[in-house]
Design an enzyme around this catalytic site. Structure first.
Site, PDB file in Angstrom:
ATOM      1  N   ILE A   1       0.654  -1.230  -0.069  1.00 30.56           N
ATOM      2  CA  ILE A   1       0.075   0.021  -0.121  1.00 30.56           C
ATOM      3  C   ILE A   1       0.966   1.249   0.027  1.00 30.56           C
ATOM      4  CG2 ILE A   1      -1.985   1.012   1.379  1.00 30.56           C
ATOM      5  CD1 ILE A   1      -2.284  -1.732   2.481  1.00 30.56           C
TER       6      ILE A   1
ATOM      7  N   ALA B   1       4.847  -1.984   9.470  1.00 33.37           N
ATOM      8  CA  ALA B   1       4.699  -2.477  10.029  1.00 33.37           C
ATOM      9  C   ALA B   1       4.433  -3.952   9.613  1.00 33.37           C
ATOM     10  CB  ALA B   1       2.869  -2.814  10.427  1.00 33.37           C
TER      11      ALA B   1
ATOM     12  N   THR C   1      -6.412  -1.061  10.728  1.00 25.35           N
ATOM     13  CA  THR C   1      -7.138  -1.732  10.108  1.00 25.35           C
ATOM     14  C   THR C   1      -8.127  -2.364  10.554  1.00 25.35           C
ATOM     15  OG1 THR C   1      -6.625  -3.929  10.454  1.00 25.35           O
ATOM     16  CG2 THR C   1      -5.181  -3.201  11.965  1.00 25.35           C
TER      17      THR C   1
ATOM     18  N   TYR D   1      -1.650  -8.637  16.374  1.00 26.82           N
ATOM     19  CA  TYR D   1      -1.292  -7.717  15.508  1.00 26.82           C
ATOM     20  C   TYR D   1      -2.360  -6.710  15.698  1.00 26.82           C
ATOM     21  CZ  TYR D   1      -2.469  -5.223  11.184  1.00 26.82           C
ATOM     22  OH  TYR D   1      -2.695  -4.511   9.808  1.00 26.82           O
TER      23      TYR D   1
ATOM     24  N   LYS E   1      -1.878  -2.503  16.245  1.00 24.62           N
ATOM     25  CA  LYS E   1      -2.479  -1.436  16.128  1.00 24.62           C
ATOM     26  C   LYS E   1      -3.340  -0.455  17.090  1.00 24.62           C
ATOM     27  CE  LYS E   1      -0.421  -2.043  12.001  1.00 24.62           C
ATOM     28  NZ  LYS E   1       0.428  -0.930  11.375  1.00 24.62           N
TER      29      LYS E   1
ATOM     30  N   GLY F   1      -9.269 -17.654  13.860  1.00 28.92           N
ATOM     31  CA  GLY F   1      -9.587 -15.794  13.840  1.00 28.92           C
ATOM     32  C   GLY F   1     -10.511 -15.678  13.506  1.00 28.92           C
ATOM     33  N   ASP F   2     -10.424 -16.039  12.537  1.00 28.53           N
ATOM     34  CA  ASP F   2     -11.177 -15.264  11.525  1.00 28.53           C
ATOM     35  C   ASP F   2     -12.829 -14.780  11.442  1.00 28.53           C
ATOM     36  OD1 ASP F   2      -9.532 -15.046   9.178  1.00 28.53           O
ATOM     37  OD2 ASP F   2     -10.126 -16.888   7.871  1.00 28.53           O
TER      38      ASP F   2
HETATM   39  N1  UDP Z   1      -8.803 -16.824   2.537  1.00 25.32           N
HETATM   40  C1  UDP Z   1      -8.748 -18.505   2.347  1.00 25.32           C
HETATM   41  N2  UDP Z   1      -7.665 -19.558   1.715  1.00 25.32           N
HETATM   42  C2  UDP Z   1      -6.638 -18.668   1.909  1.00 25.32           C
HETATM   43  C3  UDP Z   1      -5.998 -17.496   2.365  1.00 25.32           C
HETATM   44  C4  UDP Z   1      -7.344 -16.639   2.913  1.00 25.32           C
HETATM   45  O1  UDP Z   1     -10.356 -18.859   1.998  1.00 25.32           O
HETATM   46  O2  UDP Z   1      -6.062 -19.386   1.194  1.00 25.32           O
HETATM   47  C5  UDP Z   1      -9.602 -16.693   3.411  1.00 25.32           C
HETATM   48  C6  UDP Z   1      -9.917 -15.922   4.679  1.00 25.32           C
HETATM   49  O3  UDP Z   1     -10.399 -17.041   5.931  1.00 25.32           O
HETATM   50  C7  UDP Z   1     -10.637 -15.102   4.555  1.00 25.32           C
HETATM   51  C8  UDP Z   1     -10.253 -14.169   3.773  1.00 25.32           C
HETATM   52  O4  UDP Z   1     -10.238 -15.738   2.215  1.00 25.32           O
HETATM   53  O5  UDP Z   1     -11.864 -15.345   5.085  1.00 25.32           O
HETATM   54  C9  UDP Z   1      -9.374 -13.272   3.353  1.00 25.32           C
HETATM   55  O6  UDP Z   1      -8.306 -13.728   3.903  1.00 25.32           O
HETATM   56  P1  UDP Z   1      -6.907 -12.900   3.957  1.00 25.32           P
HETATM   57  O7  UDP Z   1      -6.003 -13.988   4.594  1.00 25.32           O
HETATM   58  O8  UDP Z   1      -6.935 -12.434   2.247  1.00 25.32           O
HETATM   59  O9  UDP Z   1      -7.230 -11.269   4.591  1.00 25.32           O
HETATM   60  P2  UDP Z   1      -7.827 -11.337   6.231  1.00 25.32           P
HETATM   61  O10 UDP Z   1      -9.268 -10.698   6.163  1.00 25.32           O
HETATM   62  O11 UDP Z   1      -7.224 -11.985   6.641  1.00 25.32           O
HETATM   63  O12 UDP Z   1      -7.105  -9.743   6.553  1.00 25.32           O
END
Ligand code: UDP
Length: 326
Positions: A13, A73, A115, A139, A143, A281-282
């Site tokens: 970015i 970062a 973020t 992370y 921030k 953590g997603d």
């Molecule tokens: N994702 C996925 N497979 C991968 C990488 C990411 O399904 O190999 C999914 C992830 O669970 C999230 C979305 O893609 O829902 C975006 O993930 P990314 O790591 O790009 O960005 P984040 O949302 O973690 O900042």
């Protein structure tokens, strides 16, 4: 024209923002450790290799500077849970060191890369800035800590800040030879490209989320639109605007499967994928309410169509592959 110090300007970015600053006629210096950034992302003559935790080395770089844009970062969430001290040192201590140098040299304006991860998991969509910060990984905490410190730096030291809370940055500005490349790569769109190139399927992290197709929803915002948000933030601070936090996203969410389909449509290639377990953590859904950025700072994102965004990323991918084999 203003004199701007860009930390982390060799990253994804940051390097885009440098290009937009130069186009706008600003005098730009890039400070980057090159630990994660790439010298090839920075136009000749602008780069100073420096570690932000080394305060004395920042002092000469701040001479005559009107404002700092602070990207530098580490960004990988998974890494931050394994090595929290690394993220707190680089992201939080590095920022404190920079603010220390700014206080010593009288530089009083900073645009900070924050973020969506500062919100943690919230059952609200889209997310407004009025939500409390409640990060769920080191992370995000690194921030959020800096965001809080920035508030104190304004109250006690008169250093005003705009904190831009990025959602999912993606795409590339056409024709510049800069784009998303991380080592190791963890982000969805570049990993989808790798799957196309290698034939090895990408793993979709979970399809049992409470969303329409069961996969996670994110707000994918074009990196050039993020870059112009920084210019809007600079204008805001230069015209006396107050310290504040702003979401930086399109306001529209797309599921992982929708992104895969958009890549297939944009590239004409089939994406091999398998569904795997959820990634720790997603959150199910992260979509920005970017009203504040649009109305207060006058930001207008140019890219609204995910396929168009993906096309720009694919163009950069072809450039990256050609550069690698050159
Ligand atoms: N994702 C996925 N497979 C991968 C990488 C990411 O399904 O190999 C999914 C992830 O669970 C999230 C979305 O893609 O829902 C975006 O993930 P990314 O790591 O790009 O960005 P984040 O949302 O973690 O900042």
């Amino acid at each position: 024209m203003a004199k701007i110090l860009v930390t982390g300007g060799a990253g994804y970015i940051g390097s885009h923002t440098v290009q937009f600053l130069l186009r706008a006629g600003h005098d730009v210096t890039v400070a980057d450790s090159l630990v994660r950034g790439f010298a090839h992302n920075v136009p000749p003559g602008l780069l100073r290799q420096v570690d932000l935790t080394d305060t004395p080395s920042l002092i000469p770089l701040l001479d005559g500077v009107d404002a700092v844009i602070h990207f530098a970062a580490y960004i990988a969430v998974g890494e931050s849970t394994k090595l929290p001290e690394l993220h707190f040192w680089n992201n939080s201590a590095g920022s404190i060191s920079l603010l220390n140098a700014m206080a010593q040299t009288g530089v009083s304006k900073i645009v900070f890369s924050s973020t969506a991860a500062v919100y943690g998991t919230v059952d609200v969509s889209p997310l407004p800035e009025t939500l409390p910060m409640a990060p769920e990984n080191p992370y995000g905490e690194s921030k959020a800590t800096v965001e809080r410190i920035l508030d104190w730096m304004d109250r006690c030291r008169g250093i005003r800040s705009v904190r831009l809370r990025y959602f999912n940055a993606c795409g590339a500005e056409p024709g510049l030879g800069i784009g998303e490349e991380h080592d190791p790569e963890t982000h969805l769109i570049p990993l989808i490209f790798r799957a196309i190139e290698s034939g090895k399927p990408i793993t979709v992290f979970g399809n049992d989320y409470p969303t329409l197709d069961g996969t996670c929803i994110r707000d994918y915002v074009h990196v050039s639109d993020l870059a112009t948000a920084h210019l809007a933030a600079l204008n805001w601070l230069s015209s006396g605007g107050a310290t504040g936090a702003y979401n930086c996203g399109t306001g529209h969410g797309h599921s992982v499967l929708e992104v895969i389909r958009a890549v297939e449509e944009a590239t004409g290639r089939t994406v091999p994928y398998v569904v795997g377990p959820r990634r720790e953590g997603d959150p199910a859904r992260l979509v920005a309410d970017a009203t504040r950025l649009k109305t207060q700072l006058g930001w207008t994102p140019r890219y609204t169509d995910l396929r168009e965004i993906v096309r720009t990323a694919w163009e950069f991918e072809q450039f990256r592959l050609a550069r690698r084999s050159a």
